[in-house]
Design an enzyme around this catalytic site. Structure first.
Site, PDB file in Angstrom:
ATOM      1  N   ILE A  12       0.844  -1.207   0.000  1.00 34.38           N
ATOM      2  CA  ILE A  12       0.000   0.000   0.000  1.00 34.38           C
ATOM      3  C   ILE A  12       0.879   1.257   0.000  1.00 34.38           C
ATOM      4  O   ILE A  12       0.623   2.220  -0.728  1.00 34.38           O
ATOM      5  CB  ILE A  12      -0.959  -0.018   1.211  1.00 34.38           C
ATOM      6  CG1 ILE A  12      -1.837  -1.277   1.161  1.00 34.38           C
ATOM      7  CG2 ILE A  12      -1.821   1.238   1.239  1.00 34.38           C
ATOM      8  CD1 ILE A  12      -2.633  -1.558   2.427  1.00 34.38           C
ATOM      9  N   SER A 124      -7.192  -0.946  10.497  1.00 33.85           N
ATOM     10  CA  SER A 124      -7.850  -2.025   9.762  1.00 33.85           C
ATOM     11  C   SER A 124      -9.267  -2.220  10.257  1.00 33.85           C
ATOM     12  O   SER A 124      -9.563  -2.028  11.441  1.00 33.85           O
ATOM     13  CB  SER A 124      -7.047  -3.306   9.980  1.00 33.85           C
ATOM     14  OG  SER A 124      -7.771  -4.418   9.550  1.00 33.85           O
ATOM     15  N   TYR A 148      -3.130  -9.412  15.818  1.00 34.42           N
ATOM     16  CA  TYR A 148      -2.918  -8.384  14.791  1.00 34.42           C
ATOM     17  C   TYR A 148      -3.942  -7.257  14.947  1.00 34.42           C
ATOM     18  O   TYR A 148      -3.589  -6.073  15.042  1.00 34.42           O
ATOM     19  CB  TYR A 148      -3.013  -9.008  13.389  1.00 34.42           C
ATOM     20  CG  TYR A 148      -3.120  -7.982  12.291  1.00 34.42           C
ATOM     21  CD1 TYR A 148      -2.040  -7.159  11.975  1.00 34.42           C
ATOM     22  CD2 TYR A 148      -4.307  -7.800  11.587  1.00 34.42           C
ATOM     23  CE1 TYR A 148      -2.152  -6.188  10.982  1.00 34.42           C
ATOM     24  CE2 TYR A 148      -4.425  -6.847  10.595  1.00 34.42           C
ATOM     25  CZ  TYR A 148      -3.346  -6.042  10.298  1.00 34.42           C
ATOM     26  OH  TYR A 148      -3.462  -5.083   9.316  1.00 34.42           O
ATOM     27  N   LYS A 152      -3.550  -3.168  16.218  1.00 37.08           N
ATOM     28  CA  LYS A 152      -4.032  -1.964  15.527  1.00 37.08           C
ATOM     29  C   LYS A 152      -4.930  -1.136  16.456  1.00 37.08           C
ATOM     30  O   LYS A 152      -4.830   0.091  16.513  1.00 37.08           O
ATOM     31  CB  LYS A 152      -4.816  -2.354  14.266  1.00 37.08           C
ATOM     32  CG  LYS A 152      -3.969  -2.985  13.180  1.00 37.08           C
ATOM     33  CD  LYS A 152      -3.028  -1.957  12.576  1.00 37.08           C
ATOM     34  CE  LYS A 152      -2.090  -2.553  11.566  1.00 37.08           C
ATOM     35  NZ  LYS A 152      -1.070  -1.629  11.072  1.00 37.08           N
TER      36      LYS A 152
HETATM   37  P1  NAD Z   1       3.389  -4.673   3.421  1.00 36.54           P
HETATM   38  O1  NAD Z   1       3.945  -5.758   4.272  1.00 36.54           O
HETATM   39  O2  NAD Z   1       3.406  -4.841   1.948  1.00 36.54           O
HETATM   40  O3  NAD Z   1       4.102  -3.288   3.775  1.00 36.54           O
HETATM   41  C1  NAD Z   1       4.626  -3.000   5.034  1.00 36.54           C
HETATM   42  C2  NAD Z   1       6.005  -2.411   4.837  1.00 36.54           C
HETATM   43  O4  NAD Z   1       6.541  -2.057   6.115  1.00 36.54           O
HETATM   44  C3  NAD Z   1       6.988  -3.400   4.199  1.00 36.54           C
HETATM   45  O5  NAD Z   1       7.695  -2.765   3.148  1.00 36.54           O
HETATM   46  C4  NAD Z   1       7.933  -3.775   5.345  1.00 36.54           C
HETATM   47  O6  NAD Z   1       9.225  -4.084   4.896  1.00 36.54           O
HETATM   48  C5  NAD Z   1       7.881  -2.515   6.199  1.00 36.54           C
HETATM   49  N1  NAD Z   1       8.175  -2.725   7.626  1.00 36.54           N
HETATM   50  C6  NAD Z   1       7.648  -3.666   8.461  1.00 36.54           C
HETATM   51  N2  NAD Z   1       8.129  -3.507   9.701  1.00 36.54           N
HETATM   52  C7  NAD Z   1       8.983  -2.439   9.654  1.00 36.54           C
HETATM   53  C8  NAD Z   1       9.780  -1.781  10.614  1.00 36.54           C
HETATM   54  N3  NAD Z   1       9.841  -2.195  11.886  1.00 36.54           N
HETATM   55  N4  NAD Z   1      10.523  -0.721  10.226  1.00 36.54           N
HETATM   56  C9  NAD Z   1      10.491  -0.294   8.938  1.00 36.54           C
HETATM   57  N5  NAD Z   1       9.755  -0.882   7.987  1.00 36.54           N
HETATM   58  C10 NAD Z   1       9.007  -1.940   8.341  1.00 36.54           C
HETATM   59  O7  NAD Z   1       1.888  -4.419   3.926  1.00 36.54           O
HETATM   60  P2  NAD Z   1       0.725  -3.538   3.288  1.00 36.54           P
HETATM   61  O8  NAD Z   1      -0.322  -4.456   2.772  1.00 36.54           O
HETATM   62  O9  NAD Z   1       1.307  -2.504   2.388  1.00 36.54           O
HETATM   63  O10 NAD Z   1       0.132  -2.863   4.594  1.00 36.54           O
HETATM   64  C11 NAD Z   1       0.568  -1.588   5.042  1.00 36.54           C
HETATM   65  C12 NAD Z   1      -0.092  -1.298   6.373  1.00 36.54           C
HETATM   66  O11 NAD Z   1      -1.515  -1.376   6.211  1.00 36.54           O
HETATM   67  C13 NAD Z   1       0.266  -2.296   7.473  1.00 36.54           C
HETATM   68  O12 NAD Z   1       0.403  -1.596   8.682  1.00 36.54           O
HETATM   69  C14 NAD Z   1      -0.945  -3.210   7.521  1.00 36.54           C
HETATM   70  O13 NAD Z   1      -1.123  -3.777   8.799  1.00 36.54           O
HETATM   71  C15 NAD Z   1      -2.075  -2.253   7.182  1.00 36.54           C
HETATM   72  N6  NAD Z   1      -3.261  -2.907   6.602  1.00 36.54           N
HETATM   73  C16 NAD Z   1      -3.115  -3.704   5.499  1.00 36.54           C
HETATM   74  C17 NAD Z   1      -4.233  -4.356   4.964  1.00 36.54           C
HETATM   75  C18 NAD Z   1      -4.101  -5.264   3.767  1.00 36.54           C
HETATM   76  O14 NAD Z   1      -5.025  -6.044   3.510  1.00 36.54           O
HETATM   77  N7  NAD Z   1      -3.021  -5.199   2.991  1.00 36.54           N
HETATM   78  C19 NAD Z   1      -5.502  -4.172   5.551  1.00 36.54           C
HETATM   79  C20 NAD Z   1      -5.612  -3.336   6.666  1.00 36.54           C
HETATM   80  C21 NAD Z   1      -4.473  -2.706   7.176  1.00 36.54           C
HETATM   81  N1  UFG Z   2     -10.765 -16.552   0.864  1.00 33.41           N
HETATM   82  C1  UFG Z   2     -10.946 -17.745   0.187  1.00 33.41           C
HETATM   83  N2  UFG Z   2      -9.836 -18.393  -0.260  1.00 33.41           N
HETATM   84  C2  UFG Z   2      -8.572 -17.919  -0.090  1.00 33.41           C
HETATM   85  C3  UFG Z   2      -8.398 -16.693   0.594  1.00 33.41           C
HETATM   86  C4  UFG Z   2      -9.527 -16.033   1.064  1.00 33.41           C
HETATM   87  O1  UFG Z   2     -12.071 -18.210   0.015  1.00 33.41           O
HETATM   88  O2  UFG Z   2      -7.604 -18.575  -0.520  1.00 33.41           O
HETATM   89  C5  UFG Z   2     -11.962 -15.818   1.329  1.00 33.41           C
HETATM   90  C6  UFG Z   2     -12.000 -15.600   2.826  1.00 33.41           C
HETATM   91  O3  UFG Z   2     -12.587 -16.702   3.483  1.00 33.41           O
HETATM   92  C7  UFG Z   2     -12.817 -14.300   2.920  1.00 33.41           C
HETATM   93  C8  UFG Z   2     -12.433 -13.536   1.646  1.00 33.41           C
HETATM   94  O4  UFG Z   2     -11.923 -14.525   0.752  1.00 33.41           O
HETATM   95  O5  UFG Z   2     -14.195 -14.607   2.852  1.00 33.41           O
HETATM   96  C9  UFG Z   2     -11.377 -12.478   1.877  1.00 33.41           C
HETATM   97  O6  UFG Z   2     -10.263 -13.068   2.553  1.00 33.41           O
HETATM   98  P1  UFG Z   2      -8.832 -12.342   2.645  1.00 33.41           P
HETATM   99  O7  UFG Z   2      -7.899 -13.303   3.300  1.00 33.41           O
HETATM  100  O8  UFG Z   2      -8.442 -11.806   1.318  1.00 33.41           O
HETATM  101  O9  UFG Z   2      -9.129 -11.075   3.567  1.00 33.41           O
HETATM  102  P2  UFG Z   2      -9.700 -10.977   5.052  1.00 33.41           P
HETATM  103  O10 UFG Z   2     -11.039 -10.328   4.951  1.00 33.41           O
HETATM  104  O11 UFG Z   2      -9.618 -12.267   5.756  1.00 33.41           O
HETATM  105  O12 UFG Z   2      -8.669  -9.985   5.744  1.00 33.41           O
HETATM  106  C10 UFG Z   2      -8.054  -8.881   5.062  1.00 33.41           C
HETATM  107  C11 UFG Z   2      -6.630  -8.705   5.577  1.00 33.41           C
HETATM  108  C12 UFG Z   2      -6.622  -8.222   6.991  1.00 33.41           C
HETATM  109  C13 UFG Z   2      -7.455  -6.967   7.082  1.00 33.41           C
HETATM  110  C14 UFG Z   2      -8.859  -7.232   6.593  1.00 33.41           C
HETATM  111  C15 UFG Z   2      -9.637  -5.937   6.621  1.00 33.41           C
HETATM  112  O13 UFG Z   2      -5.918  -9.943   5.482  1.00 33.41           O
HETATM  113  O14 UFG Z   2      -5.310  -7.917   7.381  1.00 33.41           O
HETATM  114  O15 UFG Z   2      -8.816  -7.725   5.264  1.00 33.41           O
HETATM  115  O16 UFG Z   2     -10.955  -6.141   6.244  1.00 33.41           O
HETATM  116  F1  UFG Z   2      -7.490  -6.536   8.350  1.00 33.41           F
END
Ligand code: NAD
Ligand code: UFG
Length: 337
Positions: A12, A124, A148, A152
């Protein structure tokens, strides 16, 4: 004045960095490459024509943070850095409290020492836990059921307390729903290590032939077709939400939590259907048992984001599945290829 982007090499963060650079904003990325690589920086430079300012380091290193904040004249922080694997967090909770909570506390201390007052934080929808009602509004009670989500929620509470103690602070927790999609250039996208946990990267790995078949986790939920429903949001819309949050914080102090979601959900089968029809690629799947800890359905009430930030999603599920596929098909091995 500079924005410090922690975790800016991640999925992101890198999309936010591209958007911010394309708008002429000045920033510095701090990342320890725990879950990313230097290839991302090259892709950002390729897409934007600007080599991003970058410091390799850890958010738990306060001396480094204060040095970067002072030298780069940091005015605000967007804090993406953290761990995000729900399953791993139940097995190794201390890893999550250390990086996500302690890391954020160190960041807040460094900000206080350097007089940096504005923070946008990656939170999240997981903070809500089992829905008491749908869609989730921001005042839905918080009851995360894994470390996790708990990490948050704790950071949100710490930010709120910090703002209460110092009225000059301006902080916003953005509660992301399910980010998918990729940069429209096809040069940046999600590149999980190993077998993906999340739906969209799993689908694209099946589409590209790396994995044989998608497991659909449960088809007996009380939803439109029995499969889980989520609020999917394009990562570029999400990136724009951060720009709006920074604009908001430049004019308002105090703490706010804001949902970033589309305001409606799609089932797993609907996502598969959209992917197949937009991209013309078949996704074989098998129905598997429900995944532990999964919820049936939730989506965002996105009205606060519209009211406070004048933000709403613009891109559709078709845009999301198209851009995810362009990224994966043009980079079958992710950034390593
Ligand atoms: P990501 O793992 O791709 O990005 C996180 C980045 O932070 C990575 O580049 C990693 O190397 C860096 N990082 C981790 N720990 C660190 C540290 N101690 N110091 C410096 N850098 C560090 O994850 P993302 O999907 O881009 O998510 C970004 C943020 O959004 C995270 O905080 C995650 O929890 C939150 N978030 C993600 C999702 C999702 O579905 N992707 C949903 C809700 C919230
Ligand atoms: N799913 C499948 N097969 C897979 C993976 C997922 O059927 O191989 C289903 C899950 O059961 C769920 C949906 O697809 O119904 C979405 O699942 P994801 O794993 O893609 O996402 P989650 O909703 O479980 O969680 C994600 C992130 C979390 C974040 C959350 C916020 O992993 O970190 O969205 O809504 F917090």
């Amino acid at each position: 004045m500079t924005i410090l982007v922690t975790g800016g090499a991640g999925y992101i963060g890198s999309h936010f960095v591209c958007l911010a650079l394309s708008k002429g904003m000045k920033l510095v990325i701090l990342d320890n490459f725990d879950n990313s690589s230097a290839q991302v920086l090259k892709a950002i430079a390729d897409v934007t024509g600007v080599a991003p300012d970058f410091v390799e380091g850890d958010v738990r290193d306060k001396a480094l943070l204060t040095r970067v904040m002072t030298e780069k004249q940091v005015e605000s922080v967007v804090h993406f850095a953290g761990h995000k694997a729900v399953g791993e967090s139940t097995q190794n909770p201390l890893k999550y409290y250390d990086n996500n909570v302690y890391g954020s506390v160190v960041l807040l201390q460094a900000m206080a020492e350097c007089g940096v007052r504005k923070l946008v934080f990656s939170s999240s929808a997981t903070v809500y836990g089992v829905p008491e009602f749908n869609p989730y509004t921001e005042d839905h009670r918080k009851k995360p059921f894994n470390p996790y989500g708990q990490s948050k929620s704790m950071v949100e509470d710490i930010m709120e307390d910090a703002c209460r103690a110092d009225p000059g602070l301006a902080m916003m927790a953005l509660r992301y729903f399910n980010p998918i999609g990729a940069h429209p250039s096809g040069k940046l996208g999600e590149d999980p290590k190993g077998i993906p946990n999340n739906l969209m990267p799993y689908i694209t790995k099946v589409a590209v032939g790396e994995l044989k078949s998608l497991g659909v986790f449960g088809d007996d939920y009380d939803t439109v077709d029995g499969t889980g429903v989520r609020d999917y949001i394009h990562v570029m819309d999400l990136a724009e939400g951060h720009i709006r949050a920074l604009e908001y914080l430049s004019a308002h102090s105090g703490y706010e939590a804001v949902n970033l979601g589309a305001g409606h959900g799609y089932s797993v089968l609907q996502v598969i259907q959209a992917f197949e029809s937009v991209n013309g690629v078949a996704i074989p799947y098998d129905v598997k048992p429900r995944r532990d800890g999964d919820l049936a359905a939730y989506w965002a009430d996105a009205s606060k984001a519209l009211r406070l930030l004048n933000w709403k999603t613009r891109l559709t599920i078709d845009d999301m599945v198209r851009d995810s596929w362009v990224w994966q098909s043009e980079n079958p091995g992710g950034y390593g290829a």
